[in-house]
Design an enzyme around this catalytic site. Sequence first.
Site, PDB file in Angstrom:
ATOM      1  N   SER A   1      56.367   1.040  27.247  1.00 37.83           N
ATOM      2  CA  SER A   1      56.802  -0.103  26.445  1.00 37.83           C
ATOM      3  C   SER A   1      57.299  -1.289  27.265  1.00 37.83           C
ATOM      4  O   SER A   1      57.772  -2.271  26.709  1.00 37.83           O
ATOM      5  CB  SER A   1      57.883   0.327  25.452  1.00 37.83           C
TER       6      SER A   1
ATOM      7  N   THR B   1      62.400  -1.924  24.762  1.00 33.34           N
ATOM      8  CA  THR B   1      62.510  -3.049  25.688  1.00 33.34           C
ATOM      9  C   THR B   1      63.534  -2.780  26.783  1.00 33.34           C
ATOM     10  O   THR B   1      64.527  -2.104  26.529  1.00 33.34           O
ATOM     11  CB  THR B   1      63.020  -4.259  24.877  1.00 33.34           C
TER      12      THR B   1
ATOM     13  N   THR C   1      59.152  -6.668  27.844  1.00 36.32           N
ATOM     14  CA  THR C   1      58.587  -5.634  26.972  1.00 36.32           C
ATOM     15  C   THR C   1      57.095  -5.847  26.749  1.00 36.32           C
ATOM     16  O   THR C   1      56.593  -6.971  26.887  1.00 36.32           O
ATOM     17  CB  THR C   1      59.293  -5.655  25.601  1.00 36.32           C
TER      18      THR C   1
ATOM     19  N   ARG D   1      51.103 -11.341  18.190  1.00 38.07           N
ATOM     20  CA  ARG D   1      52.468 -11.068  17.723  1.00 38.07           C
ATOM     21  C   ARG D   1      53.445 -11.211  18.900  1.00 38.07           C
ATOM     22  O   ARG D   1      53.207 -10.722  19.990  1.00 38.07           O
ATOM     23  CB  ARG D   1      52.552  -9.649  17.154  1.00 38.07           C
TER      24      ARG D   1
ATOM     25  N   THR E   1      67.358  -4.347  21.975  1.00 42.91           N
ATOM     26  CA  THR E   1      66.138  -3.537  21.951  1.00 42.91           C
ATOM     27  C   THR E   1      66.005  -2.978  20.537  1.00 42.91           C
ATOM     28  O   THR E   1      66.993  -2.784  19.839  1.00 42.91           O
ATOM     29  CB  THR E   1      66.167  -2.402  22.992  1.00 42.91           C
ATOM     30  N   GLY E   2      64.780  -2.756  20.130  1.00 41.31           N
ATOM     31  CA  GLY E   2      64.566  -2.284  18.761  1.00 41.31           C
ATOM     32  C   GLY E   2      63.454  -3.087  18.115  1.00 41.31           C
ATOM     33  O   GLY E   2      62.600  -3.652  18.805  1.00 41.31           O
TER      34      GLY E   2
HETATM   35  N1  GLY Z   1      62.208  -5.538  20.859  1.00 36.97           N
HETATM   36  C1  GLY Z   1      60.921  -5.709  21.370  1.00 36.97           C
HETATM   37  C2  GLY Z   1      59.927  -6.081  20.380  1.00 36.97           C
HETATM   38  O1  GLY Z   1      60.109  -5.869  19.189  1.00 36.97           O
HETATM   39  O2  GLY Z   1      58.916  -6.604  20.768  1.00 36.97           O
END
Ligand code: GLY
Length: 342
Positions: free
Chosen positions: A87, A192, A210, A220, A243-244
């Site tokens: 990730s 992330t 990330t 996106r 992060t999330g």
């Molecule tokens: N938190 C990283 C993402 O949603 O891309």
Amino acid sequence: MPAVTRRQFVSRSALAVTGASVGPRLAAATQPDPAELQARPPLIISTWPFGKPANDAALAVLLRGGSGLDAVEQGIRVTESDPDNASVGLGGIPNADGVVQLDACIMSGPGHRAGSVAAVSGFRHPISIARRVMETTRHVMLVGEGAEAFAAEAGFERGPRVSPKQKAAWQRWKKEQAAQAKAAGKHPNHDTIALLVLRADGAVFGGCSTSGWGYKIPGRVGDSPILGSGLYVDDEVGAAGATGVGENVMRHCGSFLVVELMRQGLHPQEACLEAIRRMARKDPLGFNLSVNFIALDRQGRFGAAGTGTGFQYAVTCESFSRVLQSPGLTSADIGPVGGNRK
Ligand code: GLY
């Protein structure tokens, strides 16, 4: 701070694995009070257990006299270089077209400067490209083909647009998608790295990197390269990173909110918790937001919090380097939330 017992942690972890897109990776949880750890700057904190080697690299940079920005960049490059990290960096899960698109940003408290790139593919170190945007252009953010052209001209190290391992996984995913078109909404975990540095003199720096939501719609962009969402640094106060699920962090300017709560006097840990409570109160998703924050302030205090079971984060200073479990918040802690207005 709401205490999470080991039993609660294990049962909530099981829920997270089956029901949430983002959750903790390790079952062994320790949850000391950050205030008891006597961390002294230079201090580095970052998201997830994989942040620990990044922190160690960042501390080494500072101890040999490197700058705060060097520490952030070199630390995050460790994570971006890990081919097994699915990730962050080019080992990451690709988008729906099978191409890894990377997001990153960097911010310096001194000068309140920032640089950011989004949806960049084919380059190994988006954190370094973000720093170059900050240091050599009059812009803050470059995206997609423009960012790639900028990186190519600057001679940044290239890499494959997807790793062989992730390409094979993507091909399996494509087959599954064709077989069960209605399974949309399910996506693999993504974690992330956000990394925050407090220099010995109180100056604050941060960065974020990330590959984002696995199999995302091409183009996106998540919260990580968006200043105030995935990262925010204010040299008068401190710094926060997230992060999330980026979509949920972005709708609440999450990292900016955490920093502003610290400005009002909250301890970083309480600022992370209160930001999540505020987000959950007004959000139809309530505590199902799948968001996590880390924060530190100029005084060398630090903390973290997440929804659900919370998450693990890494803390490093000269006297220790370790992975801690953050507290987590659910509606069981403060009652029903989520707003009810259409
Ligand atoms: N938190 C990283 C993402 O949603 O891309």
